[in-house]
Structures are given as structure tokens and as C-alpha cells.
Design a protein around this motif. Sequence first.
Motif, mmCIF file in Angstrom:
data_model
loop_
_atom_site.group_PDB
_atom_site.id
_atom_site.type_symbol
_atom_site.label_atom_id
_atom_site.label_comp_id
_atom_site.label_asym_id
_atom_site.label_seq_id
_atom_site.Cartn_x
_atom_site.Cartn_y
_atom_site.Cartn_z
ATOM 1 N N GLN A 92 0.844 -1.068 0.031
ATOM 2 C CA GLN A 92 0.018 -0.078 -0.026
ATOM 3 C C GLN A 92 1.076 1.209 0.049
ATOM 4 O OE1 GLN A 92 -1.827 3.338 0.565
ATOM 5 N NE2 GLN A 92 -1.128 2.719 2.498
ATOM 6 N N LYS A 93 0.713 2.119 -1.097
ATOM 7 C CA LYS A 93 1.448 3.526 -1.185
ATOM 8 C C LYS A 93 0.792 4.387 -1.777
ATOM 9 C CE LYS A 93 3.577 2.268 -5.531
ATOM 10 N NZ LYS A 93 4.936 2.218 -6.265
ATOM 11 N N SER A 94 -0.687 4.452 -1.408
ATOM 12 C CA SER A 94 -1.552 5.518 -2.043
ATOM 13 C C SER A 94 -1.647 6.762 -1.222
ATOM 14 C CB SER A 94 -3.035 4.746 -2.004
ATOM 15 O OG SER A 94 -3.532 4.471 -0.954
ATOM 16 N N SER A 95 -1.065 6.602 -0.080
ATOM 17 C CA SER A 95 -0.850 8.079 0.874
ATOM 18 C C SER A 95 0.575 8.356 1.393
ATOM 19 C CB SER A 95 -1.942 7.731 1.994
ATOM 20 O OG SER A 95 -1.741 6.707 2.833
ATOM 21 N N GLU A 96 0.356 9.046 2.434
ATOM 22 C CA GLU A 96 1.874 9.276 3.018
ATOM 23 C C GLU A 96 2.307 8.175 4.087
ATOM 24 O OE1 GLU A 96 2.059 12.890 5.076
ATOM 25 O OE2 GLU A 96 2.342 14.173 3.234
ATOM 26 N N ASN A 109 3.763 -0.359 8.901
ATOM 27 C CA ASN A 109 3.486 0.900 8.554
ATOM 28 C C ASN A 109 4.652 2.216 8.399
ATOM 29 O OD1 ASN A 109 0.886 -0.284 7.649
ATOM 30 N ND2 ASN A 109 0.326 -0.192 9.850
ATOM 31 N N LYS A 125 6.806 10.614 4.978
ATOM 32 C CA LYS A 125 7.008 12.277 5.114
ATOM 33 C C LYS A 125 8.191 12.373 6.198
ATOM 34 C CE LYS A 125 4.997 16.572 5.633
ATOM 35 N NZ LYS A 125 3.817 17.353 5.840
ATOM 36 N N ASN A 171 5.522 6.421 8.008
ATOM 37 C CA ASN A 171 5.108 7.494 7.481
ATOM 38 C C ASN A 171 6.208 8.114 6.572
ATOM 39 O OD1 ASN A 171 4.767 10.282 7.074
ATOM 40 N ND2 ASN A 171 3.455 10.453 8.826
ATOM 41 N N TRP A 190 2.941 4.331 4.091
ATOM 42 C CA TRP A 190 2.992 3.305 3.107
ATOM 43 C C TRP A 190 3.280 1.687 4.064
ATOM 44 C CZ3 TRP A 190 7.542 4.115 -1.209
ATOM 45 C CH2 TRP A 190 6.897 4.953 -2.117
#
Length: 440
Positions: A293-297, A318, A322, A320, A299
Motif C-alpha cells: 500500500q502506497k496510496s498515501s503518506e 507501516n 514524510k 510515514n 506506506w
Amino acid sequence: MKSTRLLATLLLVAVCAGFSSCEEELEEEPSTIPSPEGGNDSSDLENTYSQYIDDYEKITCKSFIQYNNDTIAFTGITSKGYLMIDLFQKSSETKVFEWIDNTKTDTIYKIHQGYGEYKEVKVHSIELPFIQFHTESSKDFIAMLHFNGSQTLRRALFVNGGQSRMTDCLSTVSTFILNWYNNEYCFIHDCCYTFAGDTVYTVKYGEYDYNIDQYGSRIATNGYGSFQYQFERVSAEEAVGIGIDTDNFNGSYQLRLARINYKTAQNIWGKEQYVELPFEYEAKAKLSSSIIQKSSEIWTYNIDIVYYDGTEKEASINVNIKNGSIIEEEIPVTLANLEGTWDIVKCYGWEYNDNYEKEDWEEDVTGEYIFFEDEDGNGGYNDGYKTYYFASSVKGDRLILRSTEWLLGKEVTITKLTDTELYLKAVDSESEENYEMKRR
């Protein structure tokens, strides 16, 4: 239409032959890497050219190369000085692609040899070891050309929207990645280009950086060690790298993570992140990782381990991307989940001064910890010198302390509880204290 269909069939995958790291760096590899066939010597060259190319006698710097079993690529310089590329289907002798440049191509180059000395290289043939079209139906492409003379010079050719552009001569090509990012950029040796051939940025390889992945790994580790990362780009300039580190001496596994900027040669997070993996050590075990999953900040990485007896286990991490923080799933606030020793890693807060103004503060908490001895909530706080024992209970997210001098009179809230982290906030009308802790 017939030529377009043939071209799509013959060149649907990238063709690669003749330079060192293509099969390692291409993001979409051909199933086999064909070697150039057919000679470019004397009669063989002339005979082959005469079968396919009209007025072949007027072509100079001639060369041909066969790949994909049924595709022949012819290259050369026309009588007017323009580079030409023709692709044929060998079985039917059908031309499937034809291109002639609108800018004349030089065949004499002065190559710097160091110390202010130059060597003249006269090109006697131009080979096309690689060509990749942007899309199945597009006439835009990127190609690698070998200009052969007393030494081989390499130039990348970009054709986009009818306009062509070539790179300067490259002494070597250690990296050739067509889809560097988002089908808009490619990376050739030490430079990121747009598909039109515009330079986006260049990197400066170190002494032991043999390709872009080694360069990236050096940035990730801040120049220490030889650990190799696998990178997933988040832009044309930045990438997140991961790798599994096996500690054979201590018998454990770690997931290492870092975010880098290729252009500025910086570790974006300032350091590497290490995550202990919850697997029992076995010398023969095989580990692998993937991004699920890498659709948001945030992953999510999946780590798999297969033991010698066939037993399989997996774990999810999981991150972040950023700021590099590891996101753990919170667990219910219970005395059973609190049991154990928690090292205090950070303590900060605020309080009113004599002028009734809020002042922020942060304390050195080296050596301080708290502990819960049992599921009944008995435990204590150690400030590095003395232990303040307490009894406790929980009510929702509140930790109720009794029979103790620690945090006397303050309302204590558990703001975060995971398998490895515990955060507390203690407040009263005059101040606030925050504690961040890691499970020992």
C-alpha cells in the motif's frame, strides 16, 4: 496500419544488447537478453544492407543488429549527413519503422583524455543496441547509440513530438532506466532526463558508486557501510529505500528504511530507521519484502520469511514516508498491556512562570523509566537514582496513580499505547508534562 501492428508486436518489450548494466537496471526487462547477431564486417554488412535498404551504397557509418529473433535494426548516415534508423521484420522483410533525423550528425569527435589532452575519434559505424517506444502506437522513442571508432562513444537519442535531441558522448553507461518516474522521466548513467531529452539534474558518483542504486545506498547510509537498499521513487528526485539486514552474530533481523534525494545527495529523514522484525532467526531462512500500500503518506510493507522446513510467516510495517516514523497499531489500554518496563526517551511540557506566562521546557531523561510489575497495576517510576513506587488502575484512557509522589495531583492520560510505545500526558491547572517511552 499493418506496419503499426507489426511494430507493436515486434517491439512491445524493450530490446537490449551491448552495454553492461541494462539487464540489471531496466524496470521492465525482456524475458531474454538477445545478443547482436550478424556481422558488420565487409561482405556480410553489404550483403545484408542490399537485401533491405534502397540506395544502400550512399549510406555511410552503416551497421545492423538483429534482436527479438525476428527484428533487424539498420542504422547509418544518409548522403546528406542525417542519422537514419530502419526496423524490419526479418521473416517477411517488411519495414515496420523508419526515421530520419532533421539535424546532421557529427562523425568526428574530440574526446578529452585528461590533463588537457584530446584524442580525435572518427566514427566508422553507428549501432543501435537499444530502442524503446513511449507507447505501443507512438513514434516517439528513446534509443542508445554506439558510435564506433578507435573507441566506442555512447550517446542517448530522444525523439519526442517530431523533435530529436542527443546527449553528449558518454564514456560509460552504468545505469539505463527508462521509466525512472511516472512515465515522464528516464535516468541514463548519471543524469535524469525528461522523455524529450531535457536535463532535469545530474548526480556525482563517488569512487565506489558503480550505478545509481549504489549511489542511493551511500546517501541513505550517510556514507557508512556497504548496505544495499532497494528504492521506490516518490518523485523524479526522491525515493524511499528499504532493505532487510540479517544479524548473524546476534541472531536477528531488521528492516532498514531511508528516504533520499538524488539531486541534493541528502538523507531526507537525516538518518536510517531500523525496525526489529518479529521472526525467530534461522541461518537458512529466506526473507523478502514488498509494498502492499502506497496510496498515501503511510506506506505498508509486507515482510515474508520462509524457513528451511517450509514454514512461512509474515509481518506488516507501516511507515510515514514524510518523516520516517513507524506507525504501530494501538492496543487497548489495560493493565495487562502495560505490564513490563518502559524506558523514558523524551520528557517535555510547559508551566507558568512568576509572571503567569507559559514557559516550555524539556528535560534530560537519560536512565529514567517506569515499570508495571503485574497485571494488578503495581509498579514504580525511577528517576535514575530513586524509585517512587505506585499502585495504579485504568479507567478508559486514564491512568490513575495512587500512593505515590510521582505526578502527585495531576490527571494522567495515556495518549498512545502500542506493543512498543507508551505516551503519557499529566496535567493540572498550572502545568503539563509529556512522557514518551519505549518498551524495554
